[in-house]
Motif scaffolding. Sequence first.
Motif, short mmCIF file in Angstrom:
data_model
loop_
_atom_site.label_atom_id
_atom_site.label_comp_id
_atom_site.label_asym_id
_atom_site.label_seq_id
_atom_site.Cartn_x
_atom_site.Cartn_y
_atom_site.Cartn_z
N TRP A 26 9.65 0.83 11.11
CA TRP A 26 8.21 0.86 11.39
C TRP A 26 7.67 2.28 11.52
O TRP A 26 8.34 3.18 12.02
CB TRP A 26 7.91 0.08 12.67
N ARG A 279 -2.29 -6.83 7.86
CA ARG A 279 -2.11 -6.19 6.55
C ARG A 279 -1.28 -4.92 6.67
O ARG A 279 -0.41 -4.64 5.86
CB ARG A 279 -3.49 -5.85 5.96
N LEU A 280 -1.61 -4.12 7.69
CA LEU A 280 -0.83 -2.89 7.92
C LEU A 280 0.59 -3.22 8.34
O LEU A 280 1.55 -2.54 7.94
CB LEU A 280 -1.52 -2.03 9.00
N ALA A 282 2.36 -5.64 7.34
CA ALA A 282 3.14 -5.99 6.15
C ALA A 282 3.75 -4.74 5.51
O ALA A 282 4.76 -4.81 4.81
CB ALA A 282 2.27 -6.74 5.15
N ARG A 283 3.12 -3.58 5.76
CA ARG A 283 3.67 -2.30 5.30
C ARG A 283 4.52 -1.63 6.39
O ARG A 283 4.87 -0.46 6.26
CB ARG A 283 2.52 -1.34 4.95
N ARG A 284 4.77 -2.38 7.45
CA ARG A 284 5.52 -1.83 8.60
C ARG A 284 4.80 -0.64 9.21
O ARG A 284 5.40 0.36 9.60
CB ARG A 284 6.95 -1.45 8.21
N VAL A 285 3.47 -0.75 9.28
CA VAL A 285 2.65 0.23 9.98
C VAL A 285 2.05 -0.49 11.20
O VAL A 285 1.39 -1.52 11.04
CB VAL A 285 1.52 0.76 9.09
N ARG A 309 3.03 5.33 3.20
CA ARG A 309 2.87 3.93 3.63
C ARG A 309 1.44 3.45 3.45
O ARG A 309 1.18 2.25 3.47
CB ARG A 309 3.21 3.79 5.12
N LEU A 310 0.51 4.40 3.41
CA LEU A 310 -0.90 4.02 3.33
C LEU A 310 -1.42 4.06 1.90
O LEU A 310 -2.59 3.74 1.66
CB LEU A 310 -1.74 4.94 4.22
N ASP A 311 -0.55 4.42 0.95
CA ASP A 311 -0.97 4.49 -0.46
C ASP A 311 -1.47 3.12 -0.94
O ASP A 311 -0.82 2.10 -0.71
CB ASP A 311 0.22 4.90 -1.37
N LEU A 313 -3.96 1.38 -0.01
CA LEU A 313 -4.47 0.48 1.01
C LEU A 313 -5.81 -0.13 0.58
O LEU A 313 -6.14 -1.26 0.91
CB LEU A 313 -4.65 1.27 2.32
#
Lengths: 314, 314
Positions: A26, A279-280, A282-285, A309-311, A313
Amino acid sequence: MAGTAQDHGGGLDAAAARFGGARGDWLDLSTGINPLPYPLPDLPANAWTALPDAAAARALGDAARAFWSVPDRAGLLAAPGASALIARIPALAPPGRVAIPGPTYNEHGAAFVAQGWQVVRAGAVDAAVVVHPNNPDGRVWAADALPAAPLTIIDESFCDVMPDASLVGLAARPGVIVLKSFGKFWGLAGLRLGFAIGDPSLLARLAAALGPWPVSGPALAVGAAALRDAGWAEATRARLDADAARLDGIMAAAGARTLGGTPLFRLYDTDDPAGWQARLAARRVWSRIFPYSDRWLRLGLPAPDGWARLDGLA
Amino acid sequence: MAGTAQDHGGGLDAAAARFGGARGDWLDLSTGINPLPYPLPDLPANAWTALPDAAAARALGDAARAFWSVPDRAGLLAAPGASALIARIPALAPPGRVAIPGPTYNEHGAAFVAQGWQVVRAGAVDAAVVVHPNNPDGRVWAADALPAAPLTIIDESFCDVMPDASLVGLAARPGVIVLKSFGKFWGLAGLRLGFAIGDPSLLARLAAALGPWPVSGPALAVGAAALRDAGWAEATRARLDADAARLDGIMAAAGARTLGGTPLFRLYDTDDPAGWQARLAARRVWSRIFPYSDRWLRLGLPAPDGWARLDGLA
């Protein structure tokens, strides 16, 4: 372990349990902690082994006074985190009415309520707490806009990103305590170091409540080195400013409007914070939403390797 | 920096100022801290950078419960040093009479007096504190010899040298708190780590007084590693026993009779403690004498490279 139960950022373990992934997978943007910490200096062995002595405490105190331009007549007390001070401050006066303009960091209200105080928004009060700049919206306070109260707490935990806004000059006034947090701006929250600056008679009572040797040897040494390093602080402010603008740009492109914040955390207006959090996730953010708002989403800043990780979005 | 003013061991700076030499020239035998500390494990970066999370706190708590055989019904609370707990314990009950059989560690009495209590030797009391084994004389308490009181504090800061004597079994009783110190036996006093074990309702109130995240990330990690290492503890007990006997032999040859103590500190009967302190100070060895005694001298144990300082003391 016994503990308290306020809603906080952090809690990556709970995030991983709910959304999956291992803790280490994370990226934690749920706090307002600088992701590029002050580099740990070499610590002398006796920082770990010996009871912290008066000379080490004095060195930290001198560095803190110089860094924050503490007025001569104000006292300064180091503690194992600003939270240790926040927990004891309500015992400095008999329970009454405390103004805590909010929404804001919830430990202040919880600590006052636990000591029998009534938290109010305004009116005649016996104490007042302002968070300056405020968490989560970044509101700053002018000295003449503070609620009038015999006990006034100015929590500057996030103020080191904007030192010119500091109200530490008020710390020489009777009944005033300014709080500083080391963990956030210097990115070393695990170290547990915070300060009360203000009325010496109130600080003496807080010191008695903390007991002798409240601050660890590593925290005394790291804190003194960091607070003497004005160059690092200046470079860090510039980087945080740039990174905050970068995050705002990414979020704007994804449809979230910047409401405020500080260069350590950004507050966004969204139509569905829980949906954004999922949603975030799901990207482990890991992000922060607020039980009292159906619009707000707060994000801290990623470290350089976290931006990817935010690419995409948007 | 604000602070308290009890008479303590430590204070090498003051010793150096009075007797000369640089701080680093001195061998500090004025405390009861193991001179061969638990070896620091590698610390994960997030022990320094992140707010200590619930999983790390749980790991430390589990290790502590296993190491000390804590009864299931007793609570356990980690704190930044036993001293942080000692400072808050007197606020757990309205001020009354507290029995503190002494002479003993003076922070207990000071903390109770600061909260408006009256310290007495015996009689009907509202609280009692025993230090077990006692500092400085090493007296141990039998469970049935404890003063009867609704609030009973058993300070086992020095009990890890004699685990069979522990009264932790009493920690399941209402109104009982057993204190443990990590810094002394494990030789890491600068880390600031201590524990309260006992009545869960009292521990919840102490936890609220400490605030969230009371213990640093490094202390959580080092503490958990050390408390899982039963082999180190066993070997350390054997070494401390042998070193205590060696020190007693040196002091006996020099004319000081052993009165008591524990394997972490030795109490000697002398005809002139201040003269002894000055003689030892000439060798840059710092000792402990007591304002209330004209006979007692207390010494901690030297590290292996420190024994030579005592050569020819007789």
